[in-house]
Design a protein around this motif. Structure first.
Motif, PDB file in Angstrom:
ATOM      1  N   LEU A 198       0.825  -1.205   0.000  1.00  0.00           N
ATOM      2  CA  LEU A 198       0.000   0.000   0.000  1.00  0.00           C
ATOM      3  C   LEU A 198       0.862   1.259   0.000  1.00  0.00           C
ATOM      4  CD1 LEU A 198      -2.758  -1.098   2.554  1.00  0.00           C
ATOM      5  CD2 LEU A 198      -3.029  -0.860   0.079  1.00  0.00           C
ATOM      6  N   LEU A 199       1.959   1.224   0.750  1.00  0.00           N
ATOM      7  CA  LEU A 199       2.883   2.364   0.765  1.00  0.00           C
ATOM      8  C   LEU A 199       3.532   2.551  -0.601  1.00  0.00           C
ATOM      9  CD1 LEU A 199       4.663   1.865   4.213  1.00  0.00           C
ATOM     10  CD2 LEU A 199       3.220   3.805   3.598  1.00  0.00           C
ATOM     11  N   ASP A 200       4.009   1.459  -1.170  1.00  0.00           N
ATOM     12  CA  ASP A 200       4.710   1.543  -2.456  1.00  0.00           C
ATOM     13  C   ASP A 200       3.791   2.028  -3.574  1.00  0.00           C
ATOM     14  OD1 ASP A 200       6.977   0.653  -1.197  1.00  0.00           O
ATOM     15  OD2 ASP A 200       6.800  -1.420  -1.885  1.00  0.00           O
ATOM     16  N   SER A 201       2.521   1.671  -3.501  1.00  0.00           N
ATOM     17  CA  SER A 201       1.578   2.067  -4.556  1.00  0.00           C
ATOM     18  C   SER A 201       1.043   3.477  -4.366  1.00  0.00           C
ATOM     19  CB  SER A 201       0.408   1.082  -4.603  1.00  0.00           C
ATOM     20  OG  SER A 201      -0.409   1.224  -3.447  1.00  0.00           O
ATOM     21  N   GLY A 202       1.289   4.070  -3.200  1.00  0.00           N
ATOM     22  CA  GLY A 202       0.756   5.393  -2.911  1.00  0.00           C
ATOM     23  C   GLY A 202      -0.652   5.383  -2.353  1.00  0.00           C
ATOM     24  N   ALA A 203      -1.205   4.206  -2.098  1.00  0.00           N
ATOM     25  CA  ALA A 203      -2.556   4.123  -1.535  1.00  0.00           C
ATOM     26  C   ALA A 203      -2.590   4.661  -0.110  1.00  0.00           C
ATOM     27  CB  ALA A 203      -3.060   2.680  -1.561  1.00  0.00           C
ATOM     28  N   VAL A 204      -1.466   4.565   0.598  1.00  0.00           N
ATOM     29  CA  VAL A 204      -1.345   5.189   1.913  1.00  0.00           C
ATOM     30  C   VAL A 204      -0.020   5.929   1.978  1.00  0.00           C
ATOM     31  CG1 VAL A 204      -2.773   3.446   3.068  1.00  0.00           C
ATOM     32  CG2 VAL A 204      -0.290   3.175   3.025  1.00  0.00           C
ATOM     33  N   VAL A 252      -4.841   8.456   3.214  1.00  0.00           N
ATOM     34  CA  VAL A 252      -5.378   7.347   2.442  1.00  0.00           C
ATOM     35  C   VAL A 252      -5.803   7.861   1.073  1.00  0.00           C
ATOM     36  CG1 VAL A 252      -7.150   5.559   2.308  1.00  0.00           C
ATOM     37  CG2 VAL A 252      -6.160   6.166   4.525  1.00  0.00           C
ATOM     38  N   ALA A 253      -5.385   7.180   0.014  1.00  0.00           N
ATOM     39  CA  ALA A 253      -5.754   7.521  -1.361  1.00  0.00           C
ATOM     40  C   ALA A 253      -6.398   6.299  -2.015  1.00  0.00           C
ATOM     41  CB  ALA A 253      -4.521   7.981  -2.135  1.00  0.00           C
ATOM     42  N   GLU A 254      -6.741   6.443  -3.299  1.00  0.00           N
ATOM     43  CA  GLU A 254      -7.318   5.314  -4.024  1.00  0.00           C
ATOM     44  C   GLU A 254      -6.269   4.225  -4.240  1.00  0.00           C
ATOM     45  OE1 GLU A 254     -10.304   4.932  -4.497  1.00  0.00           O
ATOM     46  OE2 GLU A 254     -11.244   6.905  -4.535  1.00  0.00           O
ATOM     47  N   PRO A 255      -6.681   2.965  -4.278  1.00  0.00           N
ATOM     48  CA  PRO A 255      -8.068   2.471  -4.245  1.00  0.00           C
ATOM     49  C   PRO A 255      -8.609   2.228  -2.837  1.00  0.00           C
ATOM     50  CG  PRO A 255      -6.601   0.637  -4.666  1.00  0.00           C
ATOM     51  CD  PRO A 255      -5.718   1.866  -4.574  1.00  0.00           C
ATOM     52  N   LEU A 256      -7.746   2.397  -1.818  1.00  0.00           N
ATOM     53  CA  LEU A 256      -8.184   2.121  -0.456  1.00  0.00           C
ATOM     54  C   LEU A 256      -9.275   3.094  -0.020  1.00  0.00           C
ATOM     55  CD1 LEU A 256      -7.353  -0.006   1.671  1.00  0.00           C
ATOM     56  CD2 LEU A 256      -5.971   1.768   2.758  1.00  0.00           C
ATOM     57  N   LEU A 257      -9.184   4.338  -0.480  1.00  0.00           N
ATOM     58  CA  LEU A 257     -10.183   5.332  -0.114  1.00  0.00           C
ATOM     59  C   LEU A 257     -11.559   4.926  -0.634  1.00  0.00           C
ATOM     60  CD1 LEU A 257     -10.791   8.065   1.170  1.00  0.00           C
ATOM     61  CD2 LEU A 257     -10.190   9.143  -1.017  1.00  0.00           C
ATOM     62  N   GLY A 258     -11.633   4.467  -1.861  1.00  0.00           N
ATOM     63  CA  GLY A 258     -12.905   4.010  -2.408  1.00  0.00           C
ATOM     64  C   GLY A 258     -13.449   2.812  -1.656  1.00  0.00           C
ATOM     65  N   LEU A 259     -12.555   1.912  -1.253  1.00  0.00           N
ATOM     66  CA  LEU A 259     -12.979   0.755  -0.477  1.00  0.00           C
ATOM     67  C   LEU A 259     -13.596   1.205   0.842  1.00  0.00           C
ATOM     68  CD1 LEU A 259     -13.138  -2.276   0.123  1.00  0.00           C
ATOM     69  CD2 LEU A 259     -10.762  -2.139   0.941  1.00  0.00           C
ATOM     70  N   MET A 260     -12.960   2.175   1.513  1.00  0.00           N
ATOM     71  CA  MET A 260     -13.518   2.678   2.767  1.00  0.00           C
ATOM     72  C   MET A 260     -14.890   3.293   2.547  1.00  0.00           C
ATOM     73  SD  MET A 260     -10.125   4.361   4.580  1.00  0.00           S
ATOM     74  CE  MET A 260     -11.117   5.209   5.805  1.00  0.00           C
ATOM     75  N   GLN A 305     -20.646   2.934   3.245  1.00  0.00           N
ATOM     76  CA  GLN A 305     -21.989   3.032   2.665  1.00  0.00           C
ATOM     77  C   GLN A 305     -22.811   1.791   3.009  1.00  0.00           C
ATOM     78  OE1 GLN A 305     -23.296   5.790   0.915  1.00  0.00           O
ATOM     79  NE2 GLN A 305     -25.177   4.633   1.371  1.00  0.00           N
ATOM     80  N   ALA A 306     -22.176   0.629   2.974  1.00  0.00           N
ATOM     81  CA  ALA A 306     -22.889  -0.600   3.335  1.00  0.00           C
ATOM     82  C   ALA A 306     -23.322  -0.562   4.798  1.00  0.00           C
ATOM     83  CB  ALA A 306     -22.003  -1.813   3.072  1.00  0.00           C
ATOM     84  N   LEU A 307     -22.450  -0.044   5.677  1.00  0.00           N
ATOM     85  CA  LEU A 307     -22.796   0.048   7.097  1.00  0.00           C
ATOM     86  C   LEU A 307     -23.879   1.093   7.327  1.00  0.00           C
ATOM     87  CD1 LEU A 307     -19.175  -0.117   8.506  1.00  0.00           C
ATOM     88  CD2 LEU A 307     -20.901  -1.923   8.672  1.00  0.00           C
ATOM     89  N   LEU A 308     -23.822   2.207   6.595  1.00  0.00           N
ATOM     90  CA  LEU A 308     -24.853   3.228   6.702  1.00  0.00           C
ATOM     91  C   LEU A 308     -26.199   2.679   6.242  1.00  0.00           C
ATOM     92  CD1 LEU A 308     -25.919   6.112   7.069  1.00  0.00           C
ATOM     93  CD2 LEU A 308     -24.991   6.661   4.799  1.00  0.00           C
ATOM     94  N   ALA A 330     -10.954  -1.719   6.389  1.00  0.00           N
ATOM     95  CA  ALA A 330     -10.416  -1.774   5.029  1.00  0.00           C
ATOM     96  C   ALA A 330      -9.073  -2.490   5.007  1.00  0.00           C
ATOM     97  CB  ALA A 330     -10.285  -0.359   4.468  1.00  0.00           C
ATOM     98  N   TYR A 331      -8.259  -2.263   6.022  1.00  0.00           N
ATOM     99  CA  TYR A 331      -6.936  -2.901   6.091  1.00  0.00           C
ATOM    100  C   TYR A 331      -7.079  -4.416   6.201  1.00  0.00           C
ATOM    101  CZ  TYR A 331      -2.031  -3.375   7.572  1.00  0.00           C
ATOM    102  OH  TYR A 331      -0.703  -3.700   7.665  1.00  0.00           O
ATOM    103  N   ALA A 332      -7.993  -4.872   7.051  1.00  0.00           N
ATOM    104  CA  ALA A 332      -8.228  -6.317   7.173  1.00  0.00           C
ATOM    105  C   ALA A 332      -8.800  -6.886   5.879  1.00  0.00           C
ATOM    106  CB  ALA A 332      -9.170  -6.588   8.346  1.00  0.00           C
ATOM    107  N   PHE A 333      -9.651  -6.127   5.215  1.00  0.00           N
ATOM    108  CA  PHE A 333     -10.218  -6.542   3.924  1.00  0.00           C
ATOM    109  C   PHE A 333      -9.098  -6.778   2.909  1.00  0.00           C
ATOM    110  CE2 PHE A 333     -12.185  -6.017  -0.181  1.00  0.00           C
ATOM    111  CZ  PHE A 333     -13.501  -6.429  -0.042  1.00  0.00           C
ATOM    112  N   VAL A 334      -8.150  -5.850   2.859  1.00  0.00           N
ATOM    113  CA  VAL A 334      -7.040  -5.983   1.910  1.00  0.00           C
ATOM    114  C   VAL A 334      -6.118  -7.133   2.303  1.00  0.00           C
ATOM    115  CG1 VAL A 334      -5.007  -4.792   0.985  1.00  0.00           C
ATOM    116  CG2 VAL A 334      -7.156  -3.567   1.203  1.00  0.00           C
ATOM    117  N   HIS A 335      -5.938  -7.364   3.582  1.00  0.00           N
ATOM    118  CA  HIS A 335      -5.145  -8.525   4.008  1.00  0.00           C
ATOM    119  C   HIS A 335      -5.797  -9.824   3.550  1.00  0.00           C
ATOM    120  CE1 HIS A 335      -1.597  -7.581   6.399  1.00  0.00           C
ATOM    121  NE2 HIS A 335      -2.208  -6.475   6.768  1.00  0.00           N
TER     122      HIS A 335
END
Length: 394
Positions: free
Chosen positions: A99-105, A115-123, A128-131, A371-376
């Protein structure tokens, strides 16, 4: 770095070593690291490193006081496993580096991550699902709260007296012409040091909120609830001083929380809590996440009642945590499902329509952790992610 061996007058039982480890950095801000014996071994001494020299007697006293007041009085209560996901944990040890290397964080400062894309979109999708879940399943009202909260509100809730290690307060420059001039002279053209800030500022009467729910209790304070159950949901930035415990997206000083608060009559709040636990299990399964739900406790700290509060919360199962696997065999508490009894309702003067103290509970989800656990579990490439949706939606 200076290193000190701190002997403990009374060894900490192996079963409580984790409680000691979760508190040691808060014993002294100069502590940069510590070593405990191997797992399963009683702790007779702690090897501590600091960034600056410390008087050994002072360090020994602080650690000793911490052990005597917060750790040794605790009773060992094994967390009760409430549920386990049918999915098996994936092994992806380098997700954060990816995530660091890709610039997502991007690490902005200790405990702060951009936090940037694509992690930001995932969040956004997860939130939205929780809302949708809170609104559609529980009829929640959505609120948008201010970024700051009165310190008096946190005091009324009992937060200042229970979790002083996490409190972050705001200050302002002394509000008069002489104060402004003195401040500008003191800082010159450089970055103000903590000493300059302390000398020329005063507490603004506001704090950054450690959780979303305190806004809700304040909004409903000193009034009777007209409905047997009121559900409020909000997303906000939250802040906790985590000392040196900050780590990747697992523990931040500055994070995003979606919280759903339950207020009303006891039977309705308890029923809603159980319904949300059921919904949470379905969500985790639907999203393909490994993990489990277990009984837990809040990090009460440095109070005469710390041990009693921890024990009673675990014994009465007032708090459940959804723990999701991340790197190196760790799990992170991505959500908590709590009941407070009448404690907060009494503190804020919230009553039922019949005039009795109300009953409250809340569900808090850390979006960065989730989101972090989702990506793991599914990897850092969004092309491999399952579509996020609520259970029952297609």
């Amino acid at each position: 770095m200076p290193t000190y061996t701190v002997p403990l007058t009374t060894p900490v039982p192996a079963a409580l070593a984790g409680e000691l480890a979760s508190r040691l950095y808060h014993a002294d801000e100069r502590i940069t690291g510590f070593t405990l014996p191997d797992e399963g071994t009683d702790v007779a001494e702690v090897v501590i490193t600091t960034d600056l020299p410390v008087a050994a007697a002072e360090l020994n006293r602080r650690v000793g006081d911490l052990v005597r007041s917060d750790v040794l009085p605790q009773r060992v209560v094994t967390p009760r496993l409430l549920w386990r996901s049918p999915h098996r944990p994936a092994r992806r040890p380098h997700v954060y580096r990816d995530l660091l290397d890709s610039g997502a964080v991007h690490e902005s400062a200790p405990g702060q991550v951009t936090v940037a894309e694509p992690l930001l979109g995932l969040m956004r999708d997860l939130d939205q699902a929780l809302l949708d879940l809170a609104r559609d399943r529980f009829g929640a009202e959505e609120h948008d709260y201010p970024q700051l909260i009165p310190t008096a509100t946190l005091a009324r809730a009992g937060y200042l007296g229970s979790f002083p290690q996490h409190v972050l307060l705001t200050s302002r420059v002394h509000a008069h012409l002489d104060g402004y001039r003195a401040f500008t002279r003191a800082i010159g053209r450089g970055t103000p040091s903590s000493g300059v800030v302390d000398a020329h500022t005063t507490h603004a009467g506001l704090a950054v909120p450690p959780a979303v729910c305190y806004h809700t209790y304040a909004r409903h304070s000193d009034r009777a609830m007209t409905a047997p159950l009121t559900v409020v949901t909000a997303r906000a930035r939250c802040f906790r001083h985590e000392s040196r415990y900050c780590h990747s997206l697992e523990r931040l000083w500055d994070f995003t929380m979606r919280e759903t608060v339950l207020l009303g009559e006891q039977d309705r709040v308890l029923a809603a809590r159980e319904a949300y636990l059921t919904a949470l299990r379905a969500v985790v399964t639907d999203w393909g996440l490994a993990g489990h739900i277990e009984s837990a406790n809040d990090p009460f700290f440095a109070t005469p009642d710390t041990a009693r509060q921890v024990w009673s919360q675990r014994l009465m199962e007032l708090k459940y945590e959804l723990r999701l696997p991340v790197a190196e065999g760790r799990t992170v508490a991505a959500a908590s499902v709590n009941v407070h009894g009448t404690h907060l309702a009494k503190a804020f003067g919230i009553t039922t329509a019949s005039g009795y103290p109300g009953f409250t509970g809340c569900v808090a989800v850390g979006l960065e952790r989730l989101a972090y656990a989702f990506v793991h579990q599914h990897g850092a490439d969004p092309r491999n992610w399952p579509r996020v949706r609520r259970p029952g939606n297609t």
